[in-house]
Design an enzyme around this catalytic site. Structure first.
Site, PDB file in Angstrom:
ATOM      1  N   ARG A 252      35.156 -59.201  44.329  1.00  0.00           N
ATOM      2  CA  ARG A 252      36.479 -59.548  44.884  1.00  0.00           C
ATOM      3  C   ARG A 252      37.382 -58.362  44.588  1.00  0.00           C
ATOM      4  NH1 ARG A 252      40.053 -64.883  44.623  1.00  0.00           N
ATOM      5  NH2 ARG A 252      38.486 -65.319  46.197  1.00  0.00           N
TER       6      ARG A 252
ATOM      7  N   CYS B 167      42.400 -72.873  52.169  1.00  0.00           N
ATOM      8  CA  CYS B 167      41.372 -72.351  51.259  1.00  0.00           C
ATOM      9  C   CYS B 167      41.733 -72.535  49.795  1.00  0.00           C
ATOM     10  CB  CYS B 167      41.118 -70.879  51.570  1.00  0.00           C
ATOM     11  SG  CYS B 167      42.531 -69.812  51.261  1.00  0.00           S
TER      12      CYS B 167
ATOM     13  N   ASP C 165      47.544 -70.992  54.939  1.00  0.00           N
ATOM     14  CA  ASP C 165      47.178 -70.236  53.736  1.00  0.00           C
ATOM     15  C   ASP C 165      48.472 -69.723  53.100  1.00  0.00           C
ATOM     16  OD1 ASP C 165      45.760 -68.849  51.785  1.00  0.00           O
ATOM     17  OD2 ASP C 165      45.130 -67.219  53.112  1.00  0.00           O
TER      18      ASP C 165
ATOM     19  N   HIS D 151      37.613 -62.747  54.198  1.00  0.00           N
ATOM     20  CA  HIS D 151      37.112 -63.697  53.183  1.00  0.00           C
ATOM     21  C   HIS D 151      35.946 -64.491  53.803  1.00  0.00           C
ATOM     22  CE1 HIS D 151      36.938 -65.974  49.637  1.00  0.00           C
ATOM     23  NE2 HIS D 151      38.097 -66.608  49.652  1.00  0.00           N
TER      24      HIS D 151
ATOM     25  N   GLN E 279      34.554 -67.887  52.311  1.00  0.00           N
ATOM     26  CA  GLN E 279      35.453 -69.012  52.565  1.00  0.00           C
ATOM     27  C   GLN E 279      35.189 -69.597  53.961  1.00  0.00           C
ATOM     28  OE1 GLN E 279      38.011 -70.282  50.418  1.00  0.00           O
ATOM     29  NE2 GLN E 279      37.889 -71.929  51.903  1.00  0.00           N
TER      30      GLN E 279
ATOM     31  N   ARG F 152      32.546 -74.725  48.871  1.00  0.00           N
ATOM     32  CA  ARG F 152      32.362 -73.338  48.441  1.00  0.00           C
ATOM     33  C   ARG F 152      31.064 -73.231  47.634  1.00  0.00           C
ATOM     34  NH1 ARG F 152      36.440 -69.715  48.060  1.00  0.00           N
ATOM     35  NH2 ARG F 152      34.675 -68.276  47.969  1.00  0.00           N
TER      36      ARG F 152
END
Ligand code: CP
Ligand code: NVA
Length: 306
Positions: A108, A265, A226, A135, A138, A293
């Site tokens: 990340r 998310c 988001d 991402h 996700q 996830r």
């Protein structure tokens, strides 16, 4: 060839479908089982995943860690301060060295370029656990969640309201690979990546970009929002003013289909990108999305290391 999981646009639809199918069947096979028990087949026994975190994480960190354990493997967590990066060691050298110790690397990072540098020099699979640009892990969990409530995503309309950010870009890539129609409402200065939109349209995706959240959610099966300020952003106050009209509230949800769902998310900021009554209400799928996830990471890990 080394199987990297870097972005949704880098993998074909069959490969992504295979990863999701594997995630779903593993989820089903262990329904009701204690979280700390392994899957029966232990496909990653003897394998080690290194996880590099240049930025913080709750879900990505824990779901990859638990996923590896359930698959029979082990993890090493490397937060930015644990590495020599801040003392001048390059990501290229870090990738070369880690590849001598571990079987795969999840990263990340706040710069997509850092991911590219790692991939260019690592000799083991690399997984993108979020960059400033995308991402993809996700998106896999999000599509899995959407399919759980009503079959394939191909007939669905997904609406995005807010910043055209990293998560939005993965939704754009996913429209070409999974077939849902995507309606993005973003303020003009925070428009989604034109490169991603052009690529997705060129690959058959039905994508609309508008500045009107009302227009985007009309006929939507799923409304997504988001954070207004992502981890790599710094223009906090401007963003709050620009994004206030894009908040997902009950009024906006009522303009979507009556059985529309809400996704996010996480982490969420109640009263900013979404109101508490929506995210904590009956249309919200955010906890299933967060759980998925874990299952989606297991599909990704077994594909990379299979
Ligand atoms: N959704 C997501 O990636 O959460 P974390 O930042 O907590 O990993
Ligand atoms: N867009 C958010 C997603 C967090 C999972 C960020 O990059 O901070």
């Amino acid at each position: 060839m080394t199987r990297h999981f870097l972005d949704i646009d880098q993998l074909d639809a069959d490969t992504l479908r295979g990863i999701l199918d594997s995630a779903k069947s593993r989820k089903q096979a262990r329904a009701g089982r204690p979280k700390g028990t392994s899957d029966d087949d232990l496909p990653l026994a003897g394998k080690i995943l290194a996880m590099i975190f240049i930025q913080p994480s709750t879900r990505t960190r824990v779901s990859f860690d638990v996923g590896m354990r359930q698959l029979g493997g082990q993890t090493i967590v490397l937060n930015v301060d644990d590495l020599q990066l801040d003392r001048g060691e390059t990501m290229a050298d870090t990738g070369r060295v880690l590849s001598r110790y571990v079987d795969a690397i999840m990263i990340r990072t706040k710069s997509h370029g850092m991911l590219d540098e790692l991939v260019a020099h690592a000799t083991v699979p690399v997984i993108n656990g979020l960059t400033d640009a995308t991402h993809p892990c996700q998106l896999m969990a999000d599509v899995m969640t959407l399919e759980e409530i009503g079959g394939p995503t191909a007939d669905k309309v997904v609406a995005w309201s807010g910043d055209g950010n990293n998560v939005a870009t993965s939704w754009i890539h996913g429209a070409a690979r999974f077939g849902y129609a995507l309606r993005l409402a973003c303020p003009e200065p925070l428009s989604p990546s034109e490169t991603a939109v052009d690529w997705a349209r060129g690959n058959g995706a039905d994508i609309t970009v508008t500045q009107s959240p009302e227009e985007a959610v009309r006929e939507a099966d799923c409304v997504v929002s988001d954070a207004w300020v992502s981890m790599h952003d710094d223009q906090k106050s401007d963003r709050h003013n620009m994004l206030a009209p894009y908040q997902v509230d009950q009024r906006l949800m009522r303009l979507a289909k009556p059985d529309a769902v809400f996704m996010h998310c996480l982490p969420a900021h109640r009263g900013e990108e979404v109101t508490a009554d929506v995210i904590d209400g009956g249309q919200s799928l955010v906890w299933d999305e967060a759980e998925n996830r874990l299952h989606a990471q297991k599909g990704i890990l077994t594909w990379c290391l299979g």
